[in-house]
Design an enzyme around this catalytic site. Sequence first.
Site, PDB file in Angstrom:
ATOM      1  N   GLN A   1      -5.050  -6.067  26.040  1.00  0.00           N
ATOM      2  CA  GLN A   1      -3.880  -6.922  25.807  1.00  0.00           C
ATOM      3  C   GLN A   1      -2.690  -6.500  26.661  1.00  0.00           C
ATOM      4  O   GLN A   1      -1.743  -7.274  26.827  1.00  0.00           O
ATOM      5  CB  GLN A   1      -3.465  -6.870  24.327  1.00  0.00           C
ATOM      6  CG  GLN A   1      -4.448  -7.551  23.401  1.00  0.00           C
ATOM      7  CD  GLN A   1      -3.962  -7.509  21.965  1.00  0.00           C
ATOM      8  OE1 GLN A   1      -4.181  -6.536  21.262  1.00  0.00           O
ATOM      9  NE2 GLN A   1      -3.266  -8.553  21.555  1.00  0.00           N
TER      10      GLN A   1
ATOM     11  N   CYS B   1      -2.285 -12.906  16.190  1.00  0.00           N
ATOM     12  CA  CYS B   1      -2.578 -11.996  17.299  1.00  0.00           C
ATOM     13  C   CYS B   1      -1.385 -11.956  18.238  1.00  0.00           C
ATOM     14  O   CYS B   1      -0.811 -13.000  18.549  1.00  0.00           O
ATOM     15  CB  CYS B   1      -3.810 -12.498  18.046  1.00  0.00           C
ATOM     16  SG  CYS B   1      -4.253 -11.466  19.446  1.00  0.00           S
ATOM     17  N   LEU B   2      -1.037 -10.776  18.698  1.00  0.00           N
ATOM     18  CA  LEU B   2       0.110 -10.636  19.602  1.00  0.00           C
ATOM     19  C   LEU B   2      -0.125 -11.384  20.915  1.00  0.00           C
ATOM     20  O   LEU B   2       0.821 -11.751  21.596  1.00  0.00           O
ATOM     21  CB  LEU B   2       0.396  -9.156  19.888  1.00  0.00           C
ATOM     22  CG  LEU B   2       0.787  -8.311  18.664  1.00  0.00           C
ATOM     23  CD1 LEU B   2       1.038  -6.874  19.069  1.00  0.00           C
ATOM     24  CD2 LEU B   2       1.995  -8.890  17.963  1.00  0.00           C
TER      25      LEU B   2
ATOM     26  N   GLY C   1      -1.871  -4.046  15.118  1.00  0.00           N
ATOM     27  CA  GLY C   1      -2.831  -3.456  16.044  1.00  0.00           C
ATOM     28  C   GLY C   1      -2.610  -3.964  17.454  1.00  0.00           C
ATOM     29  O   GLY C   1      -2.007  -5.021  17.663  1.00  0.00           O
TER      30      GLY C   1
ATOM     31  N   HIS D   1     -10.792  -7.111  14.430  1.00  0.00           N
ATOM     32  CA  HIS D   1      -9.954  -7.882  15.352  1.00  0.00           C
ATOM     33  C   HIS D   1      -9.735  -7.107  16.664  1.00  0.00           C
ATOM     34  O   HIS D   1      -9.897  -7.651  17.754  1.00  0.00           O
ATOM     35  CB  HIS D   1      -8.615  -8.181  14.661  1.00  0.00           C
ATOM     36  CG  HIS D   1      -7.660  -8.982  15.481  1.00  0.00           C
ATOM     37  ND1 HIS D   1      -7.299 -10.275  15.152  1.00  0.00           N
ATOM     38  CD2 HIS D   1      -6.984  -8.684  16.621  1.00  0.00           C
ATOM     39  CE1 HIS D   1      -6.444 -10.716  16.067  1.00  0.00           C
ATOM     40  NE2 HIS D   1      -6.238  -9.771  16.962  1.00  0.00           N
ATOM     41  N   GLU D   2      -9.398  -5.826  16.548  1.00  0.00           N
ATOM     42  CA  GLU D   2      -9.091  -5.040  17.751  1.00  0.00           C
ATOM     43  C   GLU D   2     -10.352  -4.738  18.563  1.00  0.00           C
ATOM     44  O   GLU D   2     -10.325  -4.762  19.790  1.00  0.00           O
ATOM     45  CB  GLU D   2      -8.352  -3.748  17.391  1.00  0.00           C
ATOM     46  CG  GLU D   2      -6.989  -3.953  16.730  1.00  0.00           C
ATOM     47  CD  GLU D   2      -6.089  -4.958  17.437  1.00  0.00           C
ATOM     48  OE1 GLU D   2      -6.133  -5.059  18.679  1.00  0.00           O
ATOM     49  OE2 GLU D   2      -5.346  -5.671  16.733  1.00  0.00           O
TER      50      GLU D   2
ATOM     51  N   HIS E   1     -11.148  -7.542  20.721  1.00  0.00           N
ATOM     52  CA  HIS E   1     -10.369  -7.556  21.968  1.00  0.00           C
ATOM     53  C   HIS E   1     -11.061  -6.735  23.051  1.00  0.00           C
ATOM     54  O   HIS E   1     -11.069  -7.112  24.224  1.00  0.00           O
ATOM     55  CB  HIS E   1      -8.974  -6.960  21.745  1.00  0.00           C
ATOM     56  CG  HIS E   1      -7.960  -7.947  21.249  1.00  0.00           C
ATOM     57  ND1 HIS E   1      -7.612  -9.070  21.951  1.00  0.00           N
ATOM     58  CD2 HIS E   1      -7.203  -7.960  20.123  1.00  0.00           C
ATOM     59  CE1 HIS E   1      -6.691  -9.743  21.275  1.00  0.00           C
ATOM     60  NE2 HIS E   1      -6.424  -9.095  20.155  1.00  0.00           N
TER      61      HIS E   1
HETATM   62 CO    CO Z   1      -5.072  -9.565  18.651  1.00  0.00          CO
END
Ligand code: CO
Length: 149
Positions: free
Chosen positions: A31, A73-74, A26, A115-116, A119
Amino acid sequence: MTSFDGELQALIDNMIETMYAAPGVGLAAPQVGVSRRLAVIDVSTKEEKAPLLVLINPVFLGREGEIEFEEGCLSLPDYTTMVKRAEKVAVRAVDREGRDTEIECGGLLAIALQHEIDHLDGILLVDRISPVKREFFRKRYQKARKRGK
Ligand code: CO
């Protein structure tokens, strides 16, 4: 009002490309430095194919149960931690064509959605862990940054 113009479509395509290239399950617009309530999700694994979701202005309609799962997480390379989430969620969002969609799910997709959407609210998974673990994370991450990682 959301405008479903070429600019938005290009942003979505870019985010999908970035997510797959990472690879990640995701990616949320903040981000990539865009402050919009937009996220893309694809929780496909080698064993199980899942749909690619584009979610604009997602909101929770319901949450149920509790589950703990190891998340990464990216935005936090090389870091994973156990995070408590609702086990099942119902989410309403608009897709890239402007159509309303409702998703009811559990499993990895429910975790990815939470999670997304976090963000979009400026919450990272380190904000979801205990203060002790967060302190440990902070030290480790600062060291990594000094090394230029
Ligand atoms: Co993330």
